[in-house]
Design a protein around this motif. Structure first.
Motif, PDB file in Angstrom:
ATOM      1  N   GLU A  96       0.836  -1.192   0.000  1.00 54.59           N
ATOM      2  CA  GLU A  96       0.000   0.000   0.000  1.00 54.59           C
ATOM      3  C   GLU A  96       0.878   1.252   0.000  1.00 54.59           C
ATOM      4  N   PRO A  97       1.056   1.892  -1.153  1.00 54.57           N
ATOM      5  CA  PRO A  97       1.838   3.143  -1.175  1.00 54.57           C
ATOM      6  C   PRO A  97       1.189   4.162  -0.246  1.00 54.57           C
ATOM      7  N   LEU A  98       2.022   4.955   0.417  1.00 54.48           N
ATOM      8  CA  LEU A  98       1.511   5.909   1.407  1.00 54.48           C
ATOM      9  C   LEU A  98       1.881   7.326   1.020  1.00 54.48           C
ATOM     10  N   ARG A  99       1.018   8.226   1.426  1.00 59.74           N
ATOM     11  CA  ARG A  99       1.379   9.650   1.419  1.00 59.74           C
ATOM     12  C   ARG A  99       0.997  10.168   2.791  1.00 59.74           C
ATOM     13  N   LEU A 100       1.997  10.352   3.636  1.00 55.34           N
ATOM     14  CA  LEU A 100       1.751  10.687   5.039  1.00 55.34           C
ATOM     15  C   LEU A 100       1.978  12.173   5.275  1.00 55.34           C
ATOM     16  N   SER A 101       0.973  12.828   5.806  1.00 55.62           N
ATOM     17  CA  SER A 101       1.137  14.225   6.220  1.00 55.62           C
ATOM     18  C   SER A 101       1.839  14.251   7.576  1.00 55.62           C
ATOM     19  N   LEU A 102       2.183  15.438   8.005  1.00 51.26           N
ATOM     20  CA  LEU A 102       2.770  15.577   9.331  1.00 51.26           C
ATOM     21  C   LEU A 102       1.765  15.128  10.398  1.00 51.26           C
ATOM     22  N   ALA A 103       0.490  15.467  10.179  1.00 55.52           N
ATOM     23  CA  ALA A 103      -0.544  15.034  11.133  1.00 55.52           C
ATOM     24  C   ALA A 103      -0.634  13.507  11.174  1.00 55.52           C
ATOM     25  N   ASP A 104      -0.519  12.873   9.999  1.00 57.44           N
ATOM     26  CA  ASP A 104      -0.515  11.408   9.978  1.00 57.44           C
ATOM     27  C   ASP A 104       0.642  10.860  10.818  1.00 57.44           C
ATOM     28  N   LEU A 105       1.825  11.423  10.602  1.00 60.93           N
ATOM     29  CA  LEU A 105       2.988  10.940  11.355  1.00 60.93           C
ATOM     30  C   LEU A 105       2.790  11.165  12.854  1.00 60.93           C
TER      31      LEU A 105
END
Ligand SMILES: Nc1nc2c(c(=O)[nH]1)N[C@H]1C(S)=C(S)[C@@H](COP(=O)(O)O)O[C@H]1N2
Ligand SMILES: [Mo]
Length: 244
Positions: A96-105
């Motif tokens: 599952e490719p991810l695109r993580l925002s700072l909030a996600d992290l």
């Protein structure tokens, strides 16, 4: 859990020896030393501008709250990556490719470490506080596929890359860090997100991290292409403290 250490090469250029910018306080500190007549051979380009890295390294003016860090960039500039639009892409050999925002992290399991930061040129900042998400936790979320053996890291500066083997990446002392020195990682230090690889020389700790590619080949990074070992193992340093 340790990768096999290798002999550190003494050949090659100096990681971080390209022009650096140092903080205003450093410049003022250097000017202060010059003012009291300490001969440092400082080449102060302009009062609030840059000072040659050799000079700032040699003087080692302590920066309050910033310890003895030098700010490095191979491109000559310090990208300012806005925190509110920041994204970390995780792609390649993943389910599952991810695109993580700072909030996600920040919503993921947080890990805090206290450990030195050491550049291969010799400067060490002891007892640095780091906080972020374990690299292994990011990888677990993406789901690495069986053929993967390595990672390649990319920077928003468009030039610097780094690598780790997948087995190194599973260590409990490698962070996708958004806090260091008790505060958000500053732009000069590679914020909003940089890598922190505790057991290896500073050149592994890529700044302005924006992409992790899961792959099956170790691609040597910038300083490694310039003569430094891909295995940047420090060895012999005190154990990493994990803060509960
Ligand atoms: N993108 C990028 N990351 C980088 C570098 C760089 O020039 N560009 N320099 C490396 C080196 S050699 C060191 S010692 C550390 C320095 O981190 P600092 O600038 O926060 O002190 O960043 C590492 N990561
Ligand atoms: Mo370095």
């Amino acid at each position: 859990m340790a990768e096999q250490p290798e002999q550190q090469s003494s050949r090659g250029p100096v990681p971080g020896a390209k022009p650096v910018h140092v903080g205003r306080r450093t410049v003022l500190g250097i000017l202060g030393l010059a003012a009291v007549g300490i001969a440092v051979g400082a080449k102060v380009d302009n009062a609030l501008g840059s000072v040659s890295s050799a000079v700032s390294n040699a003087i080692g003016v302590p920066l309050p709250g910033d310890a003895d860090f030098r700010y490095y960039t191979i491109t000559g500039s310090y990208p300012v990556v806005p925190a509110d639009t920041y994204e970390l892409t995780v792609d390649g050999m993943v389910r599952e490719p991810l695109r993580l925002s700072l909030a996600d992290l920040r919503s993921m399991k947080r890990t805090k470490l206290v450990h030195q930061f050491q550049c291969v040129t010799g400067w060490i900042v002891p007892g640095v506080h780091w906080e972020g998400v374990l690299l292994s936790d990011v990888l677990e979320r993406a789901g690495v596929t069986p053929e993967a053996t390595a990672l390649r890291f990319f920077s928003a500066d468009g030039a610097y890359t780094e690598s780790l083997t997948l087995s190194q990446a599973h260590r409990p002392d490698i962070l996708v860090a958004d806090k260091m020195l008790g505060t958000n990682v500053t732009a000069d230090h590679g914020g909003p997100v940089r890598l922190y690889v505790a057991p290896m020389y500073g050149y592994k700790s890529i700044k302005w991290l924006n992409r992790i590619e899961v792959t099956n080949v170790v691609v040597p990074g910038y300083w490694e292409d310039n003569g430094y070992p891909v295995n940047a193992w420090i060895g012999g340093s005190a154990p990493v403290s994990v803060v509960p």
